[in-house]
Design a protein around this motif. Structure first.
Motif, PDB file in Angstrom:
ATOM      1  N   LYS A 104      39.260 143.848  75.686  1.00  0.00           N
ATOM      2  CA  LYS A 104      37.817 144.081  75.717  1.00  0.00           C
ATOM      3  C   LYS A 104      37.581 145.577  75.646  1.00  0.00           C
ATOM      4  CE  LYS A 104      33.427 143.194  76.449  1.00  0.00           C
ATOM      5  NZ  LYS A 104      32.598 142.462  75.436  1.00  0.00           N
ATOM      6  N   VAL A 105      36.760 145.975  74.688  1.00  0.00           N
ATOM      7  CA  VAL A 105      36.356 147.365  74.584  1.00  0.00           C
ATOM      8  C   VAL A 105      34.861 147.419  74.839  1.00  0.00           C
ATOM      9  CG1 VAL A 105      36.216 149.389  73.101  1.00  0.00           C
ATOM     10  CG2 VAL A 105      38.170 147.834  72.890  1.00  0.00           C
ATOM     11  N   ALA A 106      34.455 148.301  75.730  1.00  0.00           N
ATOM     12  CA  ALA A 106      33.036 148.423  76.060  1.00  0.00           C
ATOM     13  C   ALA A 106      32.677 149.893  76.185  1.00  0.00           C
ATOM     14  CB  ALA A 106      32.730 147.688  77.367  1.00  0.00           C
ATOM     15  N   LYS A 107      31.421 150.172  75.979  1.00  0.00           N
ATOM     16  CA  LYS A 107      30.930 151.542  76.159  1.00  0.00           C
ATOM     17  C   LYS A 107      30.589 151.747  77.629  1.00  0.00           C
ATOM     18  CE  LYS A 107      29.025 152.109  71.515  1.00  0.00           C
ATOM     19  NZ  LYS A 107      27.795 152.347  70.722  1.00  0.00           N
ATOM     20  N   ARG A 108      30.766 152.957  78.061  1.00  0.00           N
ATOM     21  CA  ARG A 108      30.437 153.298  79.446  1.00  0.00           C
ATOM     22  C   ARG A 108      29.000 152.892  79.750  1.00  0.00           C
ATOM     23  NH1 ARG A 108      28.984 158.271  82.018  1.00  0.00           N
ATOM     24  NH2 ARG A 108      28.988 159.251  79.968  1.00  0.00           N
ATOM     25  N   GLY A 113      46.602 138.568  81.303  1.00  0.00           N
ATOM     26  CA  GLY A 113      45.745 139.694  81.600  1.00  0.00           C
ATOM     27  C   GLY A 113      44.701 139.973  80.534  1.00  0.00           C
ATOM     28  N   THR A 114      43.704 140.742  80.931  1.00  0.00           N
ATOM     29  CA  THR A 114      42.700 141.272  80.007  1.00  0.00           C
ATOM     30  C   THR A 114      42.815 142.789  80.047  1.00  0.00           C
ATOM     31  OG1 THR A 114      41.123 139.460  80.288  1.00  0.00           O
ATOM     32  CG2 THR A 114      40.242 141.582  79.551  1.00  0.00           C
ATOM     33  N   ARG A 115      43.051 143.377  78.888  1.00  0.00           N
ATOM     34  CA  ARG A 115      43.112 144.837  78.814  1.00  0.00           C
ATOM     35  C   ARG A 115      41.718 145.356  78.533  1.00  0.00           C
ATOM     36  NH1 ARG A 115      46.939 148.609  78.428  1.00  0.00           N
ATOM     37  NH2 ARG A 115      48.568 147.036  78.161  1.00  0.00           N
ATOM     38  N   LEU A 116      41.159 146.071  79.481  1.00  0.00           N
ATOM     39  CA  LEU A 116      39.796 146.596  79.374  1.00  0.00           C
ATOM     40  C   LEU A 116      39.849 148.081  79.064  1.00  0.00           C
ATOM     41  CD1 LEU A 116      36.707 146.257  79.749  1.00  0.00           C
ATOM     42  CD2 LEU A 116      37.064 146.752  82.176  1.00  0.00           C
ATOM     43  N   SER A 117      39.171 148.471  78.014  1.00  0.00           N
ATOM     44  CA  SER A 117      39.077 149.888  77.634  1.00  0.00           C
ATOM     45  C   SER A 117      37.616 150.278  77.623  1.00  0.00           C
ATOM     46  CB  SER A 117      39.688 150.124  76.256  1.00  0.00           C
ATOM     47  OG  SER A 117      41.060 149.798  76.250  1.00  0.00           O
ATOM     48  N   LEU A 167      35.026 139.005  82.741  1.00  0.00           N
ATOM     49  CA  LEU A 167      36.385 138.583  82.435  1.00  0.00           C
ATOM     50  C   LEU A 167      36.611 137.202  83.052  1.00  0.00           C
ATOM     51  CD1 LEU A 167      38.190 141.935  83.351  1.00  0.00           C
ATOM     52  CD2 LEU A 167      36.984 141.332  81.246  1.00  0.00           C
ATOM     53  N   ARG A 168      37.216 136.322  82.269  1.00  0.00           N
ATOM     54  CA  ARG A 168      37.350 134.929  82.713  1.00  0.00           C
ATOM     55  C   ARG A 168      38.796 134.593  83.034  1.00  0.00           C
ATOM     56  NH1 ARG A 168      34.921 129.538  81.186  1.00  0.00           N
ATOM     57  NH2 ARG A 168      36.659 128.070  81.170  1.00  0.00           N
ATOM     58  N   CYS A 169      38.961 133.755  84.045  1.00  0.00           N
ATOM     59  CA  CYS A 169      40.286 133.263  84.423  1.00  0.00           C
ATOM     60  C   CYS A 169      40.212 131.753  84.616  1.00  0.00           C
ATOM     61  CB  CYS A 169      40.770 133.917  85.705  1.00  0.00           C
ATOM     62  SG  CYS A 169      42.315 133.199  86.346  1.00  0.00           S
ATOM     63  N   ASP A 170      41.107 131.056  83.930  1.00  0.00           N
ATOM     64  CA  ASP A 170      41.215 129.611  84.062  1.00  0.00           C
ATOM     65  C   ASP A 170      42.561 129.319  84.729  1.00  0.00           C
ATOM     66  OD1 ASP A 170      40.120 127.041  81.737  1.00  0.00           O
ATOM     67  OD2 ASP A 170      40.873 126.879  83.781  1.00  0.00           O
ATOM     68  N   PRO A 171      42.577 128.979  86.000  1.00  0.00           N
ATOM     69  CA  PRO A 171      43.856 128.846  86.704  1.00  0.00           C
ATOM     70  C   PRO A 171      44.560 127.535  86.373  1.00  0.00           C
ATOM     71  CG  PRO A 171      42.060 128.219  88.144  1.00  0.00           C
ATOM     72  CD  PRO A 171      41.431 128.692  86.855  1.00  0.00           C
ATOM     73  N   ILE A 172      45.753 127.410  86.890  1.00  0.00           N
ATOM     74  CA  ILE A 172      46.492 126.158  86.752  1.00  0.00           C
ATOM     75  C   ILE A 172      45.736 125.065  87.512  1.00  0.00           C
ATOM     76  CG2 ILE A 172      48.625 124.974  87.387  1.00  0.00           C
ATOM     77  CD1 ILE A 172      50.086 127.633  86.836  1.00  0.00           C
ATOM     78  N   SER A 173      45.591 123.923  86.871  1.00  0.00           N
ATOM     79  CA  SER A 173      44.836 122.828  87.468  1.00  0.00           C
ATOM     80  C   SER A 173      45.384 122.459  88.840  1.00  0.00           C
ATOM     81  CB  SER A 173      44.891 121.615  86.539  1.00  0.00           C
ATOM     82  OG  SER A 173      44.204 120.527  87.107  1.00  0.00           O
ATOM     83  N   GLY A 174      44.482 122.378  89.820  1.00  0.00           N
ATOM     84  CA  GLY A 174      44.897 121.987  91.160  1.00  0.00           C
ATOM     85  C   GLY A 174      45.290 123.138  92.066  1.00  0.00           C
ATOM     86  N   HIS A 175      45.404 124.339  91.512  1.00  0.00           N
ATOM     87  CA  HIS A 175      45.765 125.481  92.358  1.00  0.00           C
ATOM     88  C   HIS A 175      44.577 125.907  93.197  1.00  0.00           C
ATOM     89  CE1 HIS A 175      49.656 127.188  90.388  1.00  0.00           C
ATOM     90  NE2 HIS A 175      49.814 125.972  90.880  1.00  0.00           N
ATOM     91  N   VAL A 176      44.809 125.968  94.490  1.00  0.00           N
ATOM     92  CA  VAL A 176      43.761 126.290  95.444  1.00  0.00           C
ATOM     93  C   VAL A 176      43.471 127.784  95.473  1.00  0.00           C
ATOM     94  CG1 VAL A 176      43.271 126.319  97.929  1.00  0.00           C
ATOM     95  CG2 VAL A 176      44.234 124.267  96.872  1.00  0.00           C
TER      96      VAL A 176
END
Lengths: 114, 115
Positions: free
Chosen positions: A11-15, A108-112, A21-30
Motif C-alpha cells: 500500500k502506497v499512500a500520501k502523507r 504482511g502488508t508493506r505500507l509506504s 489494512l485487512r487480516c483474515d485469520p485462520i478459521s477458528g483461531h481465537v
C-alpha cells in the motif's frame, strides 16, 4: 487457503491519507495479533484480540491507530492521517487460545507513506 | 524486565557447514520459547517451540534448539545448512502475562550462506 491472509500486500499512500489494512485469520483461531515491523527489526506488538474483544492495545503508537475485529474473525487495522514514520510492514498473526499455542503469521502488508 | 537478545545481527556460513544462532532471554519464570524464520517479503514461519520436557527440541527443515535454563539460552542449530536457509531468524519468548499471549521478540539474526 488455510493460512492467515492479509490484504493488500502493498500500500502506497500520501502523507495525511487514511489507510485500512485487512487480516483474515485462520478459521477458528481465537487470538489475533497485529505487529509493526520496521526494516531490519523484529516485530513490535501493536494490539491483541481475543475473539471480538480487544484485550490489549498498549502497543498502538498513537491515537491515529485503531483496530477492530467486530465479529471475532476478520480484523482491520486503520491508520488515520498517516505520517512518514508509519512506513513499515504490518503483520497479522492468529493462534488458538493459550500461551503455548504458536502464532501463525500472514505475509504482511508493506505500507509506504510518501 | 523481560527481554530477548540475539547477539548476532548477521552470520555468514558456507553451504554445508554447521550453524548455531544464539538467543538469550530474561524472564521471570520458565517461558515458552519459539524460533521463527522470515524469508524476504514473507511472514514469519514457526521452526520449533519449547514448552516443557525434553530440553532438546526438533523442528522443521532439519533445525533443532536446546533450552539451557542455567544459561537462559535457547540456541538454534543445524548440522548442515543449505542455500535455501538464507533468511532472517527470530527468537521469541512468552507469554507476557497470563491474560495476554503476547510474545517478546528478539531483533533477529540475518543468515547469509556462502556458496
Amino acid at each position: 487457503g488455510a493460512g492467515v491472509s492479509q490484504s493488500p500486500r502493498y500500500k502506497v499512500a500520501k502523507r495525511g491519507q487514511d489507510v485500512a489494512l485487512r487480516c483474515d485469520p485462520i478459521s477458528g483461531h481465537v487470538s489475533l495479533f497485529w505487529y509493526q515491523q520496521a526494516l531490519g527489526q523484529g516485530p513490535e506488538f501493536l494490539t491483541y484480540f481475543q475473539n471480538e474483544a480487544q484485550l490489549d492495545k498498549s502497543g498502538l503508537p498513537s491515537d491515529r491507530f485503531f483496530a477492530e475485529r467486530p465479529e471475532g474473525s476478520v480484523s482491520t487495522l486503520k491508520i488515520q492521517r498517516t505520517q512518514q514514520e508509519d512506513s513499515a510492514v504490518y503483520l497479522c498473526a492468529s493462534s488458538s487460545q493459550g500461551g503455548d499455542q504458536p502464532q501463525h503469521f500472514g505475509d504482511g502488508t508493506r505500507l509506504s507513506i510518501l | 524486565a523481560q527481554s530477548v537478545t540475539q547477539p548476532d545481527i548477521h552470520i555468514t556460513v558456507s553451504e554445508g557447514a554447521s550453524l548455531e544462532l544464539r538467543c538469550n532471554y530474561s524472564y521471570g519464570a520458565t517461558p515458552y520459547l519459539f524460533w521463527y524464520v522470515q524469508s524476504p517479503g514473507q511472514g514469519l514461519q514457526l521452526l520449533l517451540k519449547y514448552f516443557s520436557g525434553d530440553t532438546l527440541v526438533q523442528g522443521i527443515k532439519g533445525f533443532e534448539a536446546e533450552f539451557k535454563r542455567s544459561q537462559s539460552s535457547f540456541n538454534l542449530r543445524k548440522p548442515s545448512v543449505h542455500w535455501s536457509d538464507a533468511a532472517e531468524y527470530f527468537c521469541a519468548v512468552g507469554p507476557l502475562m497470563d491474560s495476554n499471549y503476547q510474545l517478546i521478540w528478539g531483533a533477529g539474526t540475518k543468515l547469509i550462506i556462502k556458496p
